[in-house]
Scaffold this motif. Sequence first.
Motif, short mmCIF file in Angstrom:
data_model
loop_
_atom_site.label_atom_id
_atom_site.label_comp_id
_atom_site.label_asym_id
_atom_site.label_seq_id
_atom_site.Cartn_x
_atom_site.Cartn_y
_atom_site.Cartn_z
N THR A 126 0.82 -1.20 0.00
CA THR A 126 0.00 0.00 0.00
C THR A 126 0.86 1.26 0.00
N ASN A 127 0.28 2.31 -0.51
CA ASN A 127 0.93 3.62 -0.55
C ASN A 127 0.26 4.52 0.50
N PRO A 128 0.96 5.03 1.50
CA PRO A 128 2.42 5.03 1.66
C PRO A 128 2.95 4.08 2.74
N THR A 129 2.09 3.25 3.33
CA THR A 129 2.47 2.51 4.54
C THR A 129 3.14 1.17 4.27
N LEU A 130 3.08 0.70 3.03
CA LEU A 130 3.72 -0.56 2.61
C LEU A 130 3.14 -1.79 3.31
N HIS A 131 1.84 -1.76 3.62
CA HIS A 131 1.17 -2.97 4.07
C HIS A 131 1.01 -3.93 2.89
N ALA A 176 9.44 9.98 15.91
CA ALA A 176 8.63 10.15 17.12
C ALA A 176 7.35 10.92 16.87
N ASP A 177 7.41 11.97 16.04
CA ASP A 177 6.23 12.80 15.81
C ASP A 177 6.45 13.66 14.57
N ALA A 178 5.47 14.51 14.26
CA ALA A 178 5.56 15.35 13.07
C ALA A 178 6.75 16.30 13.13
N ARG A 179 6.98 16.84 14.30
CA ARG A 179 8.09 17.79 14.43
C ARG A 179 9.42 17.12 14.13
N ALA A 180 9.62 15.92 14.68
CA ALA A 180 10.87 15.20 14.43
C ALA A 180 11.01 14.87 12.95
N ALA A 181 9.90 14.50 12.32
CA ALA A 181 9.94 14.14 10.90
C ALA A 181 10.25 15.36 10.03
N GLU A 182 9.64 16.50 10.34
CA GLU A 182 9.92 17.71 9.56
C GLU A 182 11.36 18.16 9.74
N SER A 205 16.91 9.35 -5.17
CA SER A 205 16.20 9.05 -3.92
C SER A 205 15.34 10.24 -3.52
N LEU A 206 14.07 9.97 -3.21
CA LEU A 206 13.11 10.99 -2.81
C LEU A 206 12.48 10.58 -1.48
N ILE A 207 12.13 11.59 -0.69
CA ILE A 207 11.62 11.30 0.65
C ILE A 207 10.61 12.38 1.04
N GLU A 208 9.63 12.00 1.87
CA GLU A 208 8.70 13.01 2.36
C GLU A 208 7.87 12.47 3.53
N ARG A 209 7.30 13.41 4.29
CA ARG A 209 6.36 13.08 5.37
C ARG A 209 4.96 13.18 4.79
N ARG A 210 4.31 12.04 4.60
CA ARG A 210 3.06 12.00 3.87
C ARG A 210 1.90 12.68 4.61
N ALA A 211 1.91 12.68 5.94
CA ALA A 211 0.78 13.23 6.68
C ALA A 211 0.65 14.74 6.51
N PRO A 232 1.69 10.68 11.96
CA PRO A 232 2.31 11.98 11.69
C PRO A 232 3.82 11.93 11.47
N GLY A 233 4.47 10.93 12.05
CA GLY A 233 5.91 10.84 11.88
C GLY A 233 6.34 9.90 10.79
N LEU A 234 5.40 9.42 9.94
CA LEU A 234 5.74 8.45 8.90
C LEU A 234 6.46 9.12 7.73
N ILE A 235 7.55 8.51 7.34
CA ILE A 235 8.35 8.97 6.22
C ILE A 235 8.27 7.94 5.11
N ARG A 236 7.91 8.38 3.90
CA ARG A 236 7.95 7.49 2.74
C ARG A 236 9.24 7.76 1.97
N PHE A 237 10.01 6.72 1.76
CA PHE A 237 11.35 6.84 1.20
C PHE A 237 11.45 6.01 -0.07
N SER A 238 11.66 6.68 -1.20
CA SER A 238 11.87 6.02 -2.48
C SER A 238 13.38 5.97 -2.74
N VAL A 239 13.94 4.78 -2.68
CA VAL A 239 15.39 4.61 -2.76
C VAL A 239 15.84 4.62 -4.22
#
Length: 342
Positions: free
Chosen positions: A138-143, A276-282, A302-308, A318-325
């Motif tokens: 799944t996008n973006p959680t990879l279930h 840990a949270d949105a602040r840490a991810a940003e 490589s591309l990366i972002e905080r999807r929330a 809120p702290g989830l990072i989607r990383f395209s290697v």
Amino acid sequence: MVRPRTRAVTAGRPNEPGEPLNTPIVPASTYVAGGDFTYARESGTPTWVALEEAVGSLEGGRATAFASGVAAVAAVFELFPIGAEVAVPTFSYSGTRALLEHAEKQGRFTVRQLEPEDTGAWRAAGDEVDVLWIESPTNPTLHLMDIASLTGRHAKVVVDNTFATPLAQQPLADGADVVVHSATKLIGGHSDLLLGVTIAADETLAQELRDARTRNGATPGALEAWLALRGLRTMPVRLAEQSKTAALLAERLEAHEAVTKVRYPGQGMMIAFELADARAAERFVGRLELIVHATSLGGVESLIERRARYAGDAHVPPGLIRFSVGLEDPEDLWGDLENALG
């Protein structure tokens, strides 16, 4: 039958004496009467056909190219009657869910959201709803979802195979009715085009999808189709190298004290991990120097972002990072990640 890596290179390629080795860009809208091509919106172009033959060969069905991945999704929705009930994963591509939400507001569909890994709920839904819309991963959680166990029921099964690609799974062989790709991503592979593809094994479904493209004018450009075909030729080697790097980085991320969770399917070039949270991810994405903070995926970089941070994915942790290697050196990528995490 030749293996997928070989088909990625050879399928859709001209083979008559005197023809070019690769199908050229054919920027034509109109053709002289009497041949296979008449008007591009209706009959396609040689460039589109070559791409469709190649993708169809890898997926095991008849492919139709569209102007974008969302255009392909919208065409699939036209297959289903007014009032159809559609099950979709709670975590899935936001563009698909936005189209479904809009259709539900118009009274076209009823939407049922299910947790992606609740296989029992999906099996039950397969006997109750009209359409199972599956993503795995799944996008973006990879279930991951068990496609084979969800086919053969009342519901039509559509699988968005963008992340896995036909190199990792062929949903039509597992009984799915339609496969969808955003060819913008791994098939194109260079972040330089917009294009979508549908594939169906049933000729009637395939023709209905082609008719939807004709009605709506959701046609790809000649350059985009040619670029996607060129990208497809190298997808197996790109994905193999990206997967090796992704597996290494996922292992190191899991061991890092700042990372609370890592989800990596065991293959492919996508990693989802949580801070840990949105602040840490940003703060993390703001400190990256080599890895690009951008919203797409599947390219050589490589591309990366905080999807929330996007409204359509506000329900994502809120702290989830989607990383395209990408294809950079693994140690350089890890150095960038480690510095940003630290």
